[in-house]
Scaffold this motif. Structure first.
Motif, short mmCIF file in Angstrom:
data_model
loop_
_atom_site.label_atom_id
_atom_site.label_comp_id
_atom_site.label_asym_id
_atom_site.label_seq_id
_atom_site.Cartn_x
_atom_site.Cartn_y
_atom_site.Cartn_z
N ARG A 56 1.93 1.49 -7.69
CA ARG A 56 2.65 1.22 -6.45
C ARG A 56 3.14 2.52 -5.81
NH1 ARG A 56 7.83 2.43 -5.52
NH2 ARG A 56 8.53 1.42 -7.44
N VAL A 57 3.71 3.43 -6.60
CA VAL A 57 4.20 4.71 -6.07
C VAL A 57 3.09 5.49 -5.40
CG1 VAL A 57 5.11 6.98 -6.74
CG2 VAL A 57 6.16 4.91 -7.67
N HIS A 58 1.95 5.59 -6.04
CA HIS A 58 0.83 6.37 -5.50
C HIS A 58 0.22 5.69 -4.28
CE1 HIS A 58 0.19 9.70 -8.47
NE2 HIS A 58 1.06 8.95 -9.12
N THR A 59 0.14 4.38 -4.30
CA THR A 59 -0.41 3.67 -3.14
C THR A 59 0.52 3.81 -1.94
OG1 THR A 59 -1.50 2.07 -4.60
CG2 THR A 59 -1.22 1.44 -2.29
N MET A 60 1.82 3.70 -2.17
CA MET A 60 2.79 3.88 -1.10
C MET A 60 2.68 5.27 -0.48
SD MET A 60 6.42 2.06 -2.14
CE MET A 60 7.21 2.87 -0.75
N ALA A 61 2.58 6.28 -1.33
CA ALA A 61 2.49 7.65 -0.84
C ALA A 61 1.25 7.84 0.03
CB ALA A 61 2.48 8.63 -2.01
N ARG A 62 0.14 7.26 -0.40
CA ARG A 62 -1.11 7.38 0.35
C ARG A 62 -1.00 6.68 1.71
NH1 ARG A 62 -7.01 5.32 -1.99
NH2 ARG A 62 -8.29 6.10 -0.25
N LEU A 63 -0.40 5.50 1.71
CA LEU A 63 -0.25 4.74 2.95
C LEU A 63 0.73 5.43 3.92
CD1 LEU A 63 -0.12 1.19 1.34
CD2 LEU A 63 -1.91 2.01 2.89
N LYS A 64 1.80 5.97 3.39
CA LYS A 64 2.78 6.65 4.24
C LYS A 64 2.16 7.86 4.94
CE LYS A 64 7.16 5.41 2.02
NZ LYS A 64 8.34 5.92 1.26
N LYS A 65 1.28 8.56 4.25
CA LYS A 65 0.62 9.71 4.86
C LYS A 65 -0.26 9.30 6.03
CE LYS A 65 0.59 12.59 0.69
NZ LYS A 65 -0.23 13.19 -0.39
N GLU A 66 -0.65 8.03 6.05
CA GLU A 66 -1.48 7.51 7.13
C GLU A 66 -0.65 6.81 8.21
OE1 GLU A 66 -4.52 5.12 5.39
OE2 GLU A 66 -5.31 6.75 4.16
N GLY A 67 0.67 6.94 8.10
CA GLY A 67 1.54 6.40 9.14
C GLY A 67 2.00 4.97 8.94
N VAL A 68 1.76 4.42 7.76
CA VAL A 68 2.20 3.05 7.48
C VAL A 68 3.66 3.09 7.02
CG1 VAL A 68 1.83 0.99 6.07
CG2 VAL A 68 -0.13 2.36 6.83
N ALA A 69 4.47 2.20 7.54
CA ALA A 69 5.87 2.10 7.12
C ALA A 69 5.93 1.25 5.85
CB ALA A 69 6.71 1.46 8.22
N CYS A 70 6.41 1.85 4.75
CA CYS A 70 6.43 1.16 3.46
C CYS A 70 7.83 1.12 2.89
CB CYS A 70 5.51 1.87 2.46
SG CYS A 70 3.78 1.95 2.90
N VAL A 71 8.10 0.07 2.16
CA VAL A 71 9.36 -0.04 1.44
C VAL A 71 9.09 -0.78 0.15
CG1 VAL A 71 10.02 -2.25 2.51
CG2 VAL A 71 11.80 -0.70 1.67
N ALA A 72 9.85 -0.45 -0.90
CA ALA A 72 9.68 -1.10 -2.20
C ALA A 72 11.01 -1.64 -2.70
CB ALA A 72 9.10 -0.12 -3.22
N PHE A 73 11.00 -2.88 -3.12
CA PHE A 73 12.17 -3.52 -3.72
C PHE A 73 11.99 -3.60 -5.22
CE2 PHE A 73 12.40 -5.32 0.52
CZ PHE A 73 13.77 -5.37 0.77
N GLU A 74 13.07 -3.37 -5.96
CA GLU A 74 13.14 -3.77 -7.36
C GLU A 74 13.85 -5.12 -7.35
OE1 GLU A 74 12.06 -2.53 -10.17
OE2 GLU A 74 11.31 -0.59 -9.53
N MET A 75 13.10 -6.19 -7.43
CA MET A 75 13.66 -7.51 -7.22
C MET A 75 14.77 -7.85 -8.20
SD MET A 75 13.71 -10.11 -5.30
CE MET A 75 12.24 -10.22 -4.29
N ARG A 76 14.73 -7.27 -9.37
CA ARG A 76 15.77 -7.59 -10.35
C ARG A 76 17.15 -7.16 -9.88
NH1 ARG A 76 14.02 -3.30 -15.11
NH2 ARG A 76 14.00 -1.42 -13.82
N GLU A 77 17.22 -6.18 -8.95
CA GLU A 77 18.50 -5.76 -8.42
C GLU A 77 19.12 -6.83 -7.53
OE1 GLU A 77 18.07 -2.01 -6.48
OE2 GLU A 77 17.27 -1.00 -8.25
N LEU A 78 18.29 -7.71 -6.95
CA LEU A 78 18.80 -8.78 -6.10
C LEU A 78 19.00 -10.08 -6.88
CD1 LEU A 78 16.64 -8.42 -2.85
CD2 LEU A 78 19.02 -7.75 -3.17
N CYS A 79 18.25 -10.27 -7.94
CA CYS A 79 18.25 -11.56 -8.65
C CYS A 79 19.25 -11.57 -9.80
CB CYS A 79 16.84 -11.87 -9.16
SG CYS A 79 15.62 -12.00 -7.85
N LEU A 80 20.48 -11.26 -9.48
CA LEU A 80 21.52 -11.28 -10.48
C LEU A 80 21.89 -12.72 -10.82
CD1 LEU A 80 23.77 -8.47 -8.97
CD2 LEU A 80 22.01 -8.24 -10.73
#
Length: 272
Positions: A56-80
């Motif tokens: 996921r980290v590497h794919t995000m970095a590749r997409l961001k370089k191409e101008g894609v707006a990316c965000v990543a959630f760690e869902m466990r932080e929300l699912c308390l």
């Protein structure tokens, strides 16, 4: 987060950074990238320590370089435990506002919509705020998706994702919004109500396999100078680990730090 240790470029535990020299490009890398670029709903559901977060980290970095707006959630932080729907959806929206630096007075906007369900508020936010202020393609990665199993309203979240794809036919701006789910589960585990599942829309199931010898060339670097045949050493390591990423990184680190056994590693590691 899992503790990690780096030596000779290897990393044992944790997600590999985008510039990590020991990242191994697998077929899943190109499959996830191409799927998301074409707007498909992608999901990568596998056991732990298989490199999902690093991918996921590497794919995000590749997409961001191409101008894609990316965000990543760690869902466990929300699912308390015992999190309410208002807290869950409000936290999801708050994270999007922060990561994308959106122009909104969130608290007054969120509670100004209290006549509608928190899930509907999320939908309204996506349509009226996020897709209006961010004009390029948007990809939302949801990691640790299995954490939603702690929620009594888990199906509603998947129904929201499905609705975003269904709206593409009528509202073209939804074509710019794409989701990727990663976690330790199966589609059947995640959906109690099959009518809400996003897994029957156009989707891409990403298969994450162990390292193959022809893919794992970056891992040879730690053996250069301590053995006359780095490829042979790596081959024997992969035979022993089955290409499992965590174990392979650990054994490579061990062998590279013990140069006196590197030359004999074929005999040391060869399965009996």
């Amino acid at each position: 987060m899992t503790n990690s240790k780096q030596s000779n470029g290897y990393q044992v535990g944790g997600s590999l950074g985008e510039s990590a020299s020991s990242h191994v490009l697998r077929q899943a890398d190109s499959q996830l990238y191409e799927g998301l670029k074409t707007g498909k709903f992608c999901y990568l559901l596998n056991c732990r320590q298989m490199g999902k977060s690093s991918l996921r980290v590497h794919t995000m970095a590749r997409l961001k370089k191409e101008g894609v707006a990316c965000v990543a959630f760690e869902m466990r932080e929300l699912c308390l435990h015992e999190v309410t729907e208002d807290e869950f959806y409000g936290g999801f929206v708050s994270y999007l506002v922060s990561e994308f630096n959106l122009d909104i007075e969130l608290e007054s906007w969120w509670y100004g919509q209290n006549l509608i369900h928190p899930g509907q508020r999320l939908t309204k936010f996506i349509e009226e705020i996020l897709l209006e202020q961010i004009t390029q393609s948007i990809i939302i990665f949801v990691d640790e998706i299995d954490s939603v199993l702690n929620l009594s309203f888990q199906d509603d979240f998947f129904a929201f994702i499905r609705s975003c794809y269904n709206k593409r036919a009528d509202k073209l701006k939804y074509n710019r919004l794409t989701f990727a789910l990663l976690g330790v589960a199966t589609p059947a585990d995640l959906i109690a109500d099959s009518s809400h599942t996003p897994f029957n829309i156009e989707s891409e199931a990403i298969e994450l396999t162990g390292f193959q010898l022809d893919e794992a060339t970056p891992l040879e670097k730690g053996f250069i100078g301590i053995t006359s045949n780095p490829r042979a050493v790596l081959h024997e390591i992969l035979l022993w680990t089955g290409g499992q990423p965590f174990l392979t990184q650990w054994v490579c680190q061990l062998v590279s730090s013990l140069s006196h056994i590197a030359e004999g590693v074929e005999l040391v590691l060869r399965p009996q």
